[in-house]
Design a protein around this motif. Sequence first.
Motif, PDB file in Angstrom:
ATOM      1  N   ALA A  68       0.860  -1.258   0.021  1.00 44.15           N
ATOM      2  CA  ALA A  68      -0.144   0.041  -0.010  1.00 44.15           C
ATOM      3  C   ALA A  68       0.835   1.314   0.037  1.00 44.15           C
ATOM      4  O   ALA A  68       0.486   2.196  -0.551  1.00 44.15           O
ATOM      5  CB  ALA A  68      -0.939  -0.171   1.309  1.00 44.15           C
ATOM      6  N   ALA A  69       2.229   1.183   0.725  1.00 39.91           N
ATOM      7  CA  ALA A  69       2.761   2.531   0.830  1.00 39.91           C
ATOM      8  C   ALA A  69       3.604   2.605  -0.573  1.00 39.91           C
ATOM      9  O   ALA A  69       3.515   3.579  -0.973  1.00 39.91           O
ATOM     10  CB  ALA A  69       3.981   2.248   1.818  1.00 39.91           C
ATOM     11  N   ARG A  70       4.023   1.727  -1.225  1.00 42.52           N
ATOM     12  CA  ARG A  70       4.502   1.769  -2.559  1.00 42.52           C
ATOM     13  C   ARG A  70       3.339   2.076  -3.470  1.00 42.52           C
ATOM     14  O   ARG A  70       3.786   3.115  -4.446  1.00 42.52           O
ATOM     15  CB  ARG A  70       5.077   0.397  -2.803  1.00 42.52           C
ATOM     16  CG  ARG A  70       6.050   0.631  -4.118  1.00 42.52           C
ATOM     17  CD  ARG A  70       7.331   1.196  -3.933  1.00 42.52           C
ATOM     18  NE  ARG A  70       7.907   1.718  -5.036  1.00 42.52           N
ATOM     19  CZ  ARG A  70       8.074   2.597  -5.499  1.00 42.52           C
ATOM     20  NH1 ARG A  70       7.140   3.737  -5.532  1.00 42.52           N
ATOM     21  NH2 ARG A  70       8.796   2.945  -6.998  1.00 42.52           N
ATOM     22  N   ALA A  71       2.334   1.562  -3.438  1.00 41.50           N
ATOM     23  CA  ALA A  71       1.158   2.127  -4.365  1.00 41.50           C
ATOM     24  C   ALA A  71       0.816   3.807  -4.135  1.00 41.50           C
ATOM     25  O   ALA A  71       0.652   4.464  -5.120  1.00 41.50           O
ATOM     26  CB  ALA A  71      -0.114   1.391  -4.185  1.00 41.50           C
ATOM     27  N   ARG A  72       0.991   4.128  -2.898  1.00 45.73           N
ATOM     28  CA  ARG A  72       0.662   5.545  -2.876  1.00 45.73           C
ATOM     29  C   ARG A  72       1.919   6.314  -3.357  1.00 45.73           C
ATOM     30  O   ARG A  72       1.410   7.638  -3.783  1.00 45.73           O
ATOM     31  CB  ARG A  72       0.588   5.910  -1.161  1.00 45.73           C
ATOM     32  CG  ARG A  72      -0.742   5.293  -0.861  1.00 45.73           C
ATOM     33  CD  ARG A  72      -0.936   5.823   0.562  1.00 45.73           C
ATOM     34  NE  ARG A  72       0.305   5.411   1.778  1.00 45.73           N
ATOM     35  CZ  ARG A  72       0.082   4.350   2.587  1.00 45.73           C
ATOM     36  NH1 ARG A  72      -1.021   3.586   2.377  1.00 45.73           N
ATOM     37  NH2 ARG A  72       1.026   4.061   3.147  1.00 45.73           N
ATOM     38  N   GLN A  73       3.122   5.791  -3.534  1.00 41.67           N
ATOM     39  CA  GLN A  73       4.153   6.852  -3.979  1.00 41.67           C
ATOM     40  C   GLN A  73       4.120   6.776  -5.594  1.00 41.67           C
ATOM     41  O   GLN A  73       4.827   7.793  -6.075  1.00 41.67           O
ATOM     42  CB  GLN A  73       5.509   5.993  -3.425  1.00 41.67           C
ATOM     43  CG  GLN A  73       5.766   6.100  -2.111  1.00 41.67           C
ATOM     44  CD  GLN A  73       7.062   5.151  -1.771  1.00 41.67           C
ATOM     45  OE1 GLN A  73       7.474   4.469  -2.578  1.00 41.67           O
ATOM     46  NE2 GLN A  73       7.455   5.258  -0.619  1.00 41.67           N
ATOM     47  N   LEU A  74       3.303   6.097  -6.131  1.00 39.33           N
ATOM     48  CA  LEU A  74       3.488   5.854  -7.640  1.00 39.33           C
ATOM     49  C   LEU A  74       2.383   7.110  -8.359  1.00 39.33           C
ATOM     50  O   LEU A  74       1.365   7.423  -7.880  1.00 39.33           O
ATOM     51  CB  LEU A  74       2.792   4.436  -8.166  1.00 39.33           C
ATOM     52  CG  LEU A  74       3.817   3.356  -7.639  1.00 39.33           C
ATOM     53  CD1 LEU A  74       3.395   2.109  -8.244  1.00 39.33           C
ATOM     54  CD2 LEU A  74       5.305   3.912  -7.996  1.00 39.33           C
ATOM     55  N   GLU A  75       2.840   7.476  -9.477  1.00 38.74           N
ATOM     56  CA  GLU A  75       2.057   8.503 -10.093  1.00 38.74           C
ATOM     57  C   GLU A  75       1.169   7.945 -10.922  1.00 38.74           C
ATOM     58  O   GLU A  75       0.008   8.891 -11.401  1.00 38.74           O
ATOM     59  CB  GLU A  75       3.135   9.436 -11.122  1.00 38.74           C
ATOM     60  CG  GLU A  75       3.767   8.518 -12.030  1.00 38.74           C
ATOM     61  CD  GLU A  75       5.012   8.180 -11.746  1.00 38.74           C
ATOM     62  OE1 GLU A  75       6.113   8.125 -12.528  1.00 38.74           O
ATOM     63  OE2 GLU A  75       5.187   7.850 -10.517  1.00 38.74           O
ATOM     64  N   LEU A  76       0.636   6.814 -11.060  1.00 39.65           N
ATOM     65  CA  LEU A  76      -0.473   6.328 -11.989  1.00 39.65           C
ATOM     66  C   LEU A  76      -1.506   5.677 -10.779  1.00 39.65           C
ATOM     67  O   LEU A  76      -1.065   5.348  -9.751  1.00 39.65           O
ATOM     68  CB  LEU A  76       0.036   5.158 -12.749  1.00 39.65           C
ATOM     69  CG  LEU A  76       0.977   5.911 -13.999  1.00 39.65           C
ATOM     70  CD1 LEU A  76       1.044   4.611 -14.856  1.00 39.65           C
ATOM     71  CD2 LEU A  76       0.115   6.937 -14.730  1.00 39.65           C
ATOM     72  N   PRO A  77      -2.695   5.639 -11.283  1.00 41.89           N
ATOM     73  CA  PRO A  77      -3.559   4.717 -10.299  1.00 41.89           C
ATOM     74  C   PRO A  77      -3.218   3.367 -10.142  1.00 41.89           C
ATOM     75  O   PRO A  77      -2.861   2.694 -11.117  1.00 41.89           O
ATOM     76  CB  PRO A  77      -4.915   4.764 -11.174  1.00 41.89           C
ATOM     77  CG  PRO A  77      -4.867   5.919 -12.040  1.00 41.89           C
ATOM     78  CD  PRO A  77      -3.342   5.928 -12.372  1.00 41.89           C
ATOM     79  N   THR A  78      -3.028   2.913  -8.861  1.00 36.99           N
ATOM     80  CA  THR A  78      -2.473   1.662  -8.570  1.00 36.99           C
ATOM     81  C   THR A  78      -3.279   0.986  -7.564  1.00 36.99           C
ATOM     82  O   THR A  78      -3.791   1.404  -6.333  1.00 36.99           O
ATOM     83  CB  THR A  78      -0.933   1.928  -8.057  1.00 36.99           C
ATOM     84  OG1 THR A  78      -0.208   2.516  -8.989  1.00 36.99           O
ATOM     85  CG2 THR A  78      -0.276   0.435  -7.658  1.00 36.99           C
ATOM     86  N   GLU A  79      -3.432  -0.332  -7.994  1.00 31.30           N
ATOM     87  CA  GLU A  79      -4.102  -1.536  -7.201  1.00 31.30           C
ATOM     88  C   GLU A  79      -3.054  -2.436  -6.373  1.00 31.30           C
ATOM     89  O   GLU A  79      -2.085  -2.638  -7.163  1.00 31.30           O
ATOM     90  CB  GLU A  79      -5.243  -2.131  -7.648  1.00 31.30           C
ATOM     91  CG  GLU A  79      -6.517  -1.101  -8.209  1.00 31.30           C
ATOM     92  CD  GLU A  79      -7.430  -1.897  -8.756  1.00 31.30           C
ATOM     93  OE1 GLU A  79      -7.908  -3.155  -8.346  1.00 31.30           O
ATOM     94  OE2 GLU A  79      -7.941  -1.584  -9.998  1.00 31.30           O
ATOM     95  N   THR A  80      -3.343  -3.099  -5.390  1.00 41.08           N
ATOM     96  CA  THR A  80      -2.455  -3.929  -4.712  1.00 41.08           C
ATOM     97  C   THR A  80      -3.196  -5.132  -4.778  1.00 41.08           C
ATOM     98  O   THR A  80      -4.391  -5.374  -4.558  1.00 41.08           O
ATOM     99  CB  THR A  80      -1.864  -3.631  -3.484  1.00 41.08           C
ATOM    100  OG1 THR A  80      -2.846  -3.278  -2.637  1.00 41.08           O
ATOM    101  CG2 THR A  80      -1.143  -2.287  -3.895  1.00 41.08           C
ATOM    102  N   HIS A  81      -2.526  -6.310  -4.908  1.00 42.10           N
ATOM    103  CA  HIS A  81      -2.702  -7.688  -4.617  1.00 42.10           C
ATOM    104  C   HIS A  81      -1.983  -8.673  -3.947  1.00 42.10           C
ATOM    105  O   HIS A  81      -0.953  -8.792  -4.562  1.00 42.10           O
ATOM    106  CB  HIS A  81      -3.436  -8.154  -5.893  1.00 42.10           C
ATOM    107  CG  HIS A  81      -4.202  -9.398  -6.142  1.00 42.10           C
ATOM    108  ND1 HIS A  81      -5.509  -9.540  -6.172  1.00 42.10           N
ATOM    109  CD2 HIS A  81      -3.887 -10.609  -5.881  1.00 42.10           C
ATOM    110  CE1 HIS A  81      -6.084 -10.777  -6.116  1.00 42.10           C
ATOM    111  NE2 HIS A  81      -4.852 -11.599  -5.658  1.00 42.10           N
ATOM    112  N   LEU A  82      -2.364  -8.920  -2.774  1.00 45.15           N
ATOM    113  CA  LEU A  82      -1.457 -10.145  -2.188  1.00 45.15           C
ATOM    114  C   LEU A  82      -2.097 -11.371  -2.437  1.00 45.15           C
ATOM    115  O   LEU A  82      -3.319 -11.617  -2.079  1.00 45.15           O
ATOM    116  CB  LEU A  82      -1.209  -9.742  -0.754  1.00 45.15           C
ATOM    117  CG  LEU A  82      -0.332 -10.500   0.012  1.00 45.15           C
ATOM    118  CD1 LEU A  82       0.658  -9.691   0.933  1.00 45.15           C
ATOM    119  CD2 LEU A  82      -0.922 -11.845   0.840  1.00 45.15           C
TER     120      LEU A  82
END
Length: 274
Positions: A68-82
């Motif tokens: 989640a922290a890495r996704a917030r740093q990105l400039e594009l819309p990002t989802e995470t899946h574990l």
Amino acid sequence: MHPAFVVLTDFSPAAERALRYTIQLAGQVDGRLVLLHVYQDPLLEPEAAMVTLPLVLQSRKRVLAELAARARQLELPTETHLSVDMLSDAVAEVVAQHHPLLLALGREQHSTLVERLLRLQAGPILQTARYPLLLVPESWPADAPPRRLVVAADGHGFWLTPESLALGELIARWQPRTTVVHVGPAHGPSRATVGFEAVRRCELFGPLSDNSLYEVREEATAAGIVHAVAELQADLLVVLARPHTFLDGLFHRSVTAQLLQHSPVPVLVLPTMH
């Protein structure tokens, strides 16, 4: 709907390189990212026999927080899946949910486990998902989209899958200069034009003239293609993966696997129907 780009990540430098490279591609088509982490349960490791369930849950929560922290740093819309499933099942689930343009994976610069990585990760992705796969070497210095493509073609015709053809808009944004490379026999007739015409027919790589064909003789197939990539100063190698490339245990012996292991530039693997 914004097209999805799935990036497999384990927070390693190689995975980060693949992510940064994929961001540049996704940005060209107003895409979105999906970060997929396949969780390795410490209870499965022999040396971790004393690990308790609360510690496992704590470990998973930590991984989720890192994603989640890495996704917030990105400039594009990002989802995470574990996922706690096997890699093939995790990839199948993400593909079914997002129908991505491609899946991206990093390749470690110095690793004695490269062959195992390709067999256990790239193989299942191609076999299960049948989606384009992008492999980015950790040492690759550029984040910019590719401009100089080499398409490796054999002496047989082919038809790309719909999933491979879906990359047409993205590749068109690159406005690439493309060369079709064929490695022919040391002696005897060449079938280079057969593969070349099949590449031209798919209309995926920009305009191709008769000068767009480059033939190598008297070299092993994978080595000849790698040498051509260097001579042509290409910044992306496109490999056409036929079904037999990754079925029935043949993947680790295929030319595709050799190129994934040794290519100095990113490799885009496009599944074909035959």
